[in-house]
Design an enzyme around this catalytic site. Structure first.
Site, PDB file in Angstrom:
ATOM      1  N   ASP A  86       0.836  -1.202   0.000  1.00 34.50           N
ATOM      2  CA  ASP A  86       0.000   0.000   0.000  1.00 34.50           C
ATOM      3  C   ASP A  86       0.876   1.259   0.000  1.00 34.50           C
ATOM      4  OD1 ASP A  86      -2.519   1.026   0.005  1.00 34.50           O
ATOM      5  OD2 ASP A  86      -2.978   0.516   2.092  1.00 34.50           O
ATOM      6  N   GLU A 185     -14.364   0.095  -0.620  1.00 35.93           N
ATOM      7  CA  GLU A 185     -14.486   0.107   0.847  1.00 35.93           C
ATOM      8  C   GLU A 185     -15.719   0.905   1.269  1.00 35.93           C
ATOM      9  OE1 GLU A 185     -10.900   0.960   2.974  1.00 35.93           O
ATOM     10  OE2 GLU A 185     -11.922   1.197   4.889  1.00 35.93           O
TER      11      GLU A 185
HETATM   12  O1  KIV Z   1      -4.758  -0.408   4.505  1.00 36.66           O
HETATM   13  C1  KIV Z   1      -5.562  -1.343   4.415  1.00 36.66           C
HETATM   14  O2  KIV Z   1      -5.539  -2.305   5.187  1.00 36.66           O
HETATM   15  C2  KIV Z   1      -6.556  -1.294   3.362  1.00 36.66           C
HETATM   16  C3  KIV Z   1      -7.630  -2.330   3.353  1.00 36.66           C
HETATM   17  C4  KIV Z   1      -8.564  -2.103   4.449  1.00 36.66           C
HETATM   18  C5  KIV Z   1      -8.301  -2.419   2.044  1.00 36.66           C
HETATM   19  O3  KIV Z   1      -6.495  -0.429   2.540  1.00 36.66           O
END
Ligand code: KIV
Length: 290
Positions: A86, A185
């Protein structure tokens, strides 16, 4: 179940075959190993680790270095699952070249196979640039936690006609830009289903109902470890928090009572060495060693 590594393109194949995608967050080795053993398809090293592991109130303070630390740990252990890293707040929004470099670091240094970023239209160009450079990108629409201060208390996104259509258009824009999947989400289930039906790439839902092509939860929420387990869209599959609290208080009690460690959990000298040691000690204690 696929036997070799799940790659980004495999997720569309799963969707086309009507097979649902299983995703969870993972931030470390034990979690990655549990998920691997259970055959989870996608491990997201989410910036939610800022809240869940690091104690931040939002995901905003999370840095590239903090993310990389955890991406590396998960990537070292994941054999079959696709590892998605991410991109944290401000690692991709401010400057296109910096965005590309940061995404590249997750693959090059972190060992992930793909990255995730938040936003639709505003992120489409960035997605295109990353995909052109060979970096698979997962999108993220609906409630995007990096915009927490803009959303305020309104968690569920796409509730009225305009917002629902805008969300659909943003999803189409991300698909067009080259995303291989999109997280939805906190979106009403009707909207998530309509979006899923109109995309060739899969949607991965969290708080978006059963019409998505796959589901993701934060690992700690899914196993009942922490406050997230009580959220409306979370189903805790265990009560790990209570189990761990019980284990730690049993440990503390046994240490205080002298019950742990017992002989079973201690090392012993070989018999011969012990006899010699005891002799030496009694001489020492008697003060007769020259
Ligand atoms: O950061 C995260 O864990 C997320 C998920 C909730 C999709 O973006």
């Amino acid at each position: 179940m696929l036997s070799s590594r799940v790659m980004p393109g495999d997720l569309s194949a799963l969707k086309a075959e009507g097979r649902r995608i299983v995703a969870l967050t993972a931030y470390d080795r034990p979690t990655a190993e549990v998920c691997e053993a259970a055959g989870v398809d996608v491990l997201l090293v989410g910036d939610s680790l800022g809240n869940v592991l690091l104690g931040y109130e939002t995901t905003l303070p999370v840095t590239m270095e903090e993310m990389l630390h955890h991406v590396k740990a998960v990537a070292r252990c994941a054999r079959r699952a696709l590892v998605v890293a991410d991109l944290p707040f401000l690692s991709y929004q401010a400057d296109p070249a910096e965005a590309l470099r940061n995404a590249g670091r997750f693959l090059k240094e972190g060992g992930a196979q793909a990255v995730k970023l938040e936003g639709g239209d505003r992120s489409a160009e960035t997605v295109e640039r990353m995909v052109t450079a060979g970096i698979p990108v997962m999108g993220h629409l609906g409630y995007t936690p990096q915009s927490a201060h803009i959303f305020g208390k309104s968690v569920v996104q796409g509730r009225d006609l305009d917002a629902a259509l805008a969300l659909l258009n943003e999803a189409l824009a991300l698909e067009e830009a080259g995303c291989f999947a999109i997280v939805l989400e906190c979106v009403p289930r009707e909207v998530a289903q309509a979006v899923s039906e109109r995309l060739a790439i899969p949607t991965i839902g969290i708080g978006a109902g059963a019409g998505c092509d796959g589901q993701i939860l934060v690992f700690h929420d899914a196993v009942g470890w922490g406050p997230g387990a009580t959220l409306k869209f979370v189903k805790p599959y265990a009560n790990a928090g209570e189990m761990l609290r019980q284990a730690v208080s049993d440990y503390a009690r046994e240490v205080r009572e002298g019950v742990f460690p017992s002989a079973e959990h201690a090392f012993a000298m070989p018999a011969e060495a012990r006899v010699l040691f005891e002799q030496e000690l009694s001489e020492l204690d008697a003060g007769c060693v020259e």
